[in-house]
Write an enzyme that holds these catalytic residues in place. Structure first.
Site, PDB file in Angstrom:
ATOM      1  N   GLY A  78       2.271   6.683  86.872  1.00 23.89           N
ATOM      2  CA  GLY A  78       2.120   5.886  85.472  1.00 23.89           C
ATOM      3  C   GLY A  78       0.341   5.917  84.916  1.00 23.89           C
ATOM      4  N   LYS A 108      16.873   9.012  88.021  1.00 29.02           N
ATOM      5  CA  LYS A 108      16.757   8.301  89.125  1.00 29.02           C
ATOM      6  C   LYS A 108      17.966   7.032  89.254  1.00 29.02           C
ATOM      7  CE  LYS A 108      11.637   8.896  88.206  1.00 29.02           C
ATOM      8  NZ  LYS A 108      11.509   9.371  89.116  1.00 29.02           N
TER       9      LYS A 108
END
EC number: 4.3.3.6
Length: 294
Positions: free
Chosen positions: A153, A81
């Site tokens: 998340g 990322k």
């Protein structure tokens, strides 16, 4: 002069992952578990999204040592990322030889106005989207693969479902439109007109669209495949579970056999507790990662 990869080559690399599971890993041990479980690729991170969310502060590109460790540990493709708009993080990852870069809202954006011009890179990119407008803007910038943003998340699938349904519904709407309606729709979506013409002609997005953000169980993975996902990203769900190796294999099997409900029932047995998860309505506006980017 910098080299750039062609759209055909970069999109072809993404097509090769179709029907598979891409897993977030933070070290070589986790990467090997993912590979043995049947993951088609891994995403090398310093922290999984749940830990990034819990820690707060600024989340940046992973330490290159971690990325290299993962690359050396497995034979499957390795993704990493970069922050939205962070040209140098992306160039560093490209120089390291990662197979894919995720310009990700999970990390703290470096630029709140501009995304990367992904056409200028040799390495292919994956980007998140919540609707067809975001999807086509990222494709126009050079994204070779899309994923739902979901709400990373959280272990809560609801936002990924919302985003997948919305994109697919908007694609169907575009396909049903007459050509003289497309320009107004392009204006309404903030979408490039030429891409809407292509979607109308082909009946689908020009790149694959994976599910991501909140996949926490084998049933979640199967659900997203039924809704039209081309594959599944699993972030915090696997290595936040009680039995990561078994859980990873179950997710892969459920993604492949997403209409075999008896098998999914068997896969879901004795997996231990899935990650606790977060109710989306409890998140403050500034905690909603999906709002990052445009």
């Amino acid at each position: 002069m910098a080299q750039t990869g062609t759209d055909r080559v970069k999109r072809g690399m993404a097509e090769m992952q179709k029907g598979g599971v891409i897993m977030d890993v933070v070290n070589a041990e986790q990467a090997k578990i993912a590979e043995e479980a049947g993951a088609v690729a891994v995403m090398a991170l310093e922290r999984v999204p749940a830990d990034i969310r819990a820690a707060g502060g600024v989340a940046r590109m992973a330490d290159p040592t971690i990325v290299e460790e993962v690359m050396n540990a497995v034979s499957i493709p390795v993704m990493a990322k970069a922050r939205i708009g962070h040209i140098v993080e992306a160039r560093v990852l490209e120089a390291m030889g990662v197979d894919y870069i995720d310009e990700s809202e999970v990390l703290t954006p470096a630029d709140e106005e501009f995304h990367l011009n992904k056409n200028e890179y040799t390495v292919p990119f994956v980007c998140g989207c919540r609707d067809l407008g975001e999807a086509t803007r990222r494709i126009a910038e050079g994204a070779s693969m899309l994923r739902t943003k979901g709400e990373p998340g959280t272990g809560n699938i609801v936002e990924a479902v919302r985003h997948m349904r919305k994109v697919n519904a908007q694609v169907r709407k575009v396909v049903a439109m007459s050509d003289d309606e497309l320009m107004t729709e392009a204006k309404n979506l903030g979408a490039p007109y030429e891409l809407l013409l292509q979607i109308k002609r082909d009946g689908k997005l020009p790149v694959v669209n994976f599910a991501a953000g909140g996949v926490a169980t084998p049933a979640d993975a199967a659900l997203m495949m039924q809704l039209g996902a081309d594959g599944v990203f699993v972030g915090s769900g696997i290595f936040k579970s009680d039995n990561p190796a078994k859980f990873a294999k179950a997710i892969v099997e459920a993604t492949t056999h997403y209409t075999d409900y008896k098998l999914i029932a068997e896969l879901s047995k004795e997996l231990g507790t899935a990650m606790k998860g977060i109710e989306i309505s409890n998140l403050l506006p500034e905690q909603r990662m999906q709002e990052r980017g445009w």
